[in-house]
Design a protein around this motif. Sequence first.
Motif, short mmCIF file in Angstrom:
data_model
loop_
_atom_site.label_atom_id
_atom_site.label_comp_id
_atom_site.label_asym_id
_atom_site.label_seq_id
_atom_site.Cartn_x
_atom_site.Cartn_y
_atom_site.Cartn_z
N LEU A 4 -13.79 11.50 -4.62
CA LEU A 4 -12.53 12.13 -4.25
C LEU A 4 -12.61 13.63 -4.52
O LEU A 4 -13.12 14.05 -5.57
CB LEU A 4 -11.37 11.55 -5.06
N GLU A 115 -8.84 0.92 2.37
CA GLU A 115 -8.18 2.19 2.68
C GLU A 115 -6.91 2.40 1.86
O GLU A 115 -6.62 3.52 1.44
CB GLU A 115 -7.87 2.25 4.18
N GLU A 116 -6.15 1.33 1.60
CA GLU A 116 -4.92 1.47 0.83
C GLU A 116 -5.19 1.99 -0.57
O GLU A 116 -4.41 2.76 -1.13
CB GLU A 116 -4.15 0.15 0.77
N TYR A 117 -6.32 1.60 -1.19
CA TYR A 117 -6.68 2.08 -2.52
C TYR A 117 -7.20 3.51 -2.47
O TYR A 117 -7.00 4.28 -3.41
CB TYR A 117 -7.69 1.15 -3.19
N ILE A 118 -7.86 3.86 -1.38
CA ILE A 118 -8.31 5.24 -1.20
C ILE A 118 -7.09 6.16 -1.13
O ILE A 118 -7.03 7.20 -1.79
CB ILE A 118 -9.22 5.38 0.03
N ASP A 119 -6.11 5.76 -0.33
CA ASP A 119 -4.88 6.56 -0.22
C ASP A 119 -4.16 6.65 -1.57
O ASP A 119 -3.72 7.73 -1.97
CB ASP A 119 -3.94 5.96 0.83
N SER A 120 -4.07 5.53 -2.28
CA SER A 120 -3.43 5.53 -3.60
C SER A 120 -4.21 6.39 -4.58
O SER A 120 -3.62 7.13 -5.38
CB SER A 120 -3.34 4.11 -4.16
N LYS A 122 -6.09 9.00 -3.93
CA LYS A 122 -5.86 10.42 -3.61
C LYS A 122 -4.50 10.87 -4.14
O LYS A 122 -4.38 11.97 -4.70
CB LYS A 122 -5.93 10.64 -2.10
N ALA A 123 -3.48 10.04 -3.99
CA ALA A 123 -2.15 10.37 -4.48
C ALA A 123 -2.16 10.46 -6.01
O ALA A 123 -1.53 11.36 -6.60
CB ALA A 123 -1.12 9.35 -4.01
N LYS A 126 -3.75 13.70 -7.08
CA LYS A 126 -2.81 14.81 -6.87
C LYS A 126 -1.85 14.90 -8.06
O LYS A 126 -1.58 15.97 -8.58
CB LYS A 126 -2.06 14.61 -5.55
#
Length: 136
Positions: A4, A115-120, A122-123, A126
């Motif tokens: 990431l 993908e859902e864990y990748i998005d989570s 990244k959030a 942040k």
Amino acid sequence: MVPLESRLENKIYSLYVLEEILKPEGFVIGSNWDYDKGYFDLKMDDQGTYYFLRIPFYAVQGSLDFPGVTVRLEKPFLLGHQYQSGYDSKGSAGLVQDTFNQFQAPTDPDTEIPEEYIDSGKALMKKVEDLVIPRD
């Protein structure tokens, strides 16, 4: 493993300060630390596969087993481990079996990250950046 991007990469901080910020968010220092390196781990899920957000760090001044150590954060990544599931003779999962499963080698040590864990992830990174990097 999914690397990431992070504004924290290569930043230097007191390990104590990082612990004060990250532990209330659910991060722990992983048990696989050494005198000069370690990881902040956040378990994202454990429904058959364990997904972690992992932030590696290296000692730049001092040693991890002494107070006052300063560390440099490295590139964070997402990690998935799939462990063997166990059940007792009645067909229900056993607490004792689950306790030992955490120490066994994963059946798939580098599970594909949905993908859902990748998005989570990244959030979550942040949020960590917002907590750690002082606002100007």
